[in-house]
Design a protein around this motif. Sequence first.
Motif, PDB file in Angstrom:
ATOM      1  N   VAL A  62      -0.628   8.807  -4.060  1.00 24.46           N
ATOM      2  CA  VAL A  62      -1.796   8.034  -3.648  1.00 24.46           C
ATOM      3  C   VAL A  62      -1.525   7.497  -2.243  1.00 24.46           C
ATOM      4  O   VAL A  62      -0.601   6.698  -2.039  1.00 24.46           O
ATOM      5  CB  VAL A  62      -2.071   6.855  -4.608  1.00 24.46           C
ATOM      6  N   VAL A 111      -6.274   4.982  -8.507  1.00 24.65           N
ATOM      7  CA  VAL A 111      -5.217   4.924  -9.522  1.00 24.65           C
ATOM      8  C   VAL A 111      -5.823   4.969 -10.926  1.00 24.65           C
ATOM      9  O   VAL A 111      -5.333   5.690 -11.803  1.00 24.65           O
ATOM     10  CB  VAL A 111      -4.366   3.647  -9.341  1.00 24.65           C
ATOM     11  N   ILE A 155       2.659   6.842 -10.604  1.00 19.36           N
ATOM     12  CA  ILE A 155       1.930   6.728  -9.338  1.00 19.36           C
ATOM     13  C   ILE A 155       2.938   6.612  -8.200  1.00 19.36           C
ATOM     14  O   ILE A 155       3.822   5.741  -8.219  1.00 19.36           O
ATOM     15  CB  ILE A 155       1.000   5.489  -9.342  1.00 19.36           C
ATOM     16  N   VAL A 193      -1.317  -2.539  -8.621  1.00 20.51           N
ATOM     17  CA  VAL A 193      -1.200  -1.204  -9.227  1.00 20.51           C
ATOM     18  C   VAL A 193      -0.561  -1.316 -10.611  1.00 20.51           C
ATOM     19  O   VAL A 193      -0.972  -0.639 -11.559  1.00 20.51           O
ATOM     20  CB  VAL A 193      -0.391  -0.252  -8.319  1.00 20.51           C
ATOM     21  N   VAL A 209      -0.542   2.799 -16.260  1.00 17.18           N
ATOM     22  CA  VAL A 209       0.466   3.124 -15.241  1.00 17.18           C
ATOM     23  C   VAL A 209       1.846   2.848 -15.827  1.00 17.18           C
ATOM     24  O   VAL A 209       2.184   1.711 -16.136  1.00 17.18           O
ATOM     25  CB  VAL A 209       0.259   2.301 -13.955  1.00 17.18           C
ATOM     26  N   ILE A 219       5.938   3.426 -11.080  1.00 19.69           N
ATOM     27  CA  ILE A 219       5.475   3.317  -9.696  1.00 19.69           C
ATOM     28  C   ILE A 219       6.657   3.629  -8.769  1.00 19.69           C
ATOM     29  O   ILE A 219       7.747   3.104  -8.950  1.00 19.69           O
ATOM     30  CB  ILE A 219       4.944   1.905  -9.372  1.00 19.69           C
TER      31      ILE A 219
END
Length: 438
Positions: free
Chosen positions: A151, A185, A196, A222, A228, A231
Amino acid sequence: MKKYYIRTFGCQMNVNDSQKMAGILKSLGYEPATDWKEADLILVNTCSVREKPDQKVLSALGEFKKVKNDKPDAIIGVCGCLAQRAGYEILQKAPFIDMVFGTTNIHHLPQLLKEAEEGNKAVEIIEDIDRNETELDKYPTVRDNKYTAYVTIIRGCDKRCTYCIVPYTRGKERSRRIGEIIQEVQLLVEDGVKEIHLIGQNVTAYGKDLGDVKFWELLYAVSNVEGVERIRFTTGHPRDLDENTIKAMADIPQVCEYLHLPIQAGSDKILEAMDRGYTQKEYLQKIELLKKYIPDIALSTDIIVGFPGETYEDYMETIKVLKEVEYDQVFAFKYSPRPGTPAAEMKMTEKPETVSRWLSDLINLQKEITFKKNRVYENKTVEVLIEEEKEGKLVGRTRTNKLVHLDGGHNLLGELVKVRINKVNRFSLEGELIQELV
């Protein structure tokens, strides 16, 4: 249905740009070709960080030219950083090319493609930033990996490292609004993405141009998106890595214990000549802070060997840093002058064969360090995200970005599993499934 083929050179930003172009082409009714020889459209997404990728691009174009023997109407396009820097020069060297466009106007691909289909040379290399470039973010990405996704959070770079072409090919820093990022996201998570990967030329500078948001605040935002699981972020400049960000990395469960933090050189003299904006001591203080908050963190870095003015004593300062930090991985290259950068005018002080020997010695030292770091994992149980099945083996990565292979036959693609490591290789780990994580 027409078919496209995209060849990508360079960094994760180029990969993400290619994924966006694939999304644009999908919306236009194209489907991916498994082989460039069957493609109606070939796009070469280029890198210009070093001289070698430049040469690889020209070599690839010479090969791709053959597609026109069987398909005279096939279109060949060149985009990316080399196109931004030397698009007209590429056209002179390879006049059979139908399209050339730079890094900031990828979203114009539909119009450029239409021009090329009408038999015109479609060339668009904009020097100033096109403020409508965020249109690109509205297109879906077409990813090879279903469970991890890049992203883009910031484009361009405001640093002026004397060796670097990026500010000239990617422009000034432009951060995306946090709401747009979170929306992307959320869509990715709905599509099955578990990890992500926030990317940019300098992610740790995120928000400085907006004035009302910090990078560490984005990390929290995020992490609050349901679904999610992991990260990561790449790449940050050491000058912009602050304690708030490091604290957030330690505090947020989804942020992986891994960081790529380029040092480029260990000598203060060379760091100053590179205009990196920090000393060896200041860089090592950041490393110390990272290890304080995240004791198990895995680190990687970039190193340039043979920068103009570098002596053996300077080179040994870099070796000293390697031994002190003990990186898990190092991306090391010989210095490559880039046209238009200040360093291109600086005088080289060492013979190429000397620099090659330094690089070889550095790489051999790092191989031993990497193997030492990997041996720590033997008989340990680690969390692995299974990303693919290849040649009968499941393949995934640990939170510390170690590549892990284990026996296939399990329906675990996209799952987080516990794996006991029973074999350690120099660049990867092997293990057996313990249990699927809940």
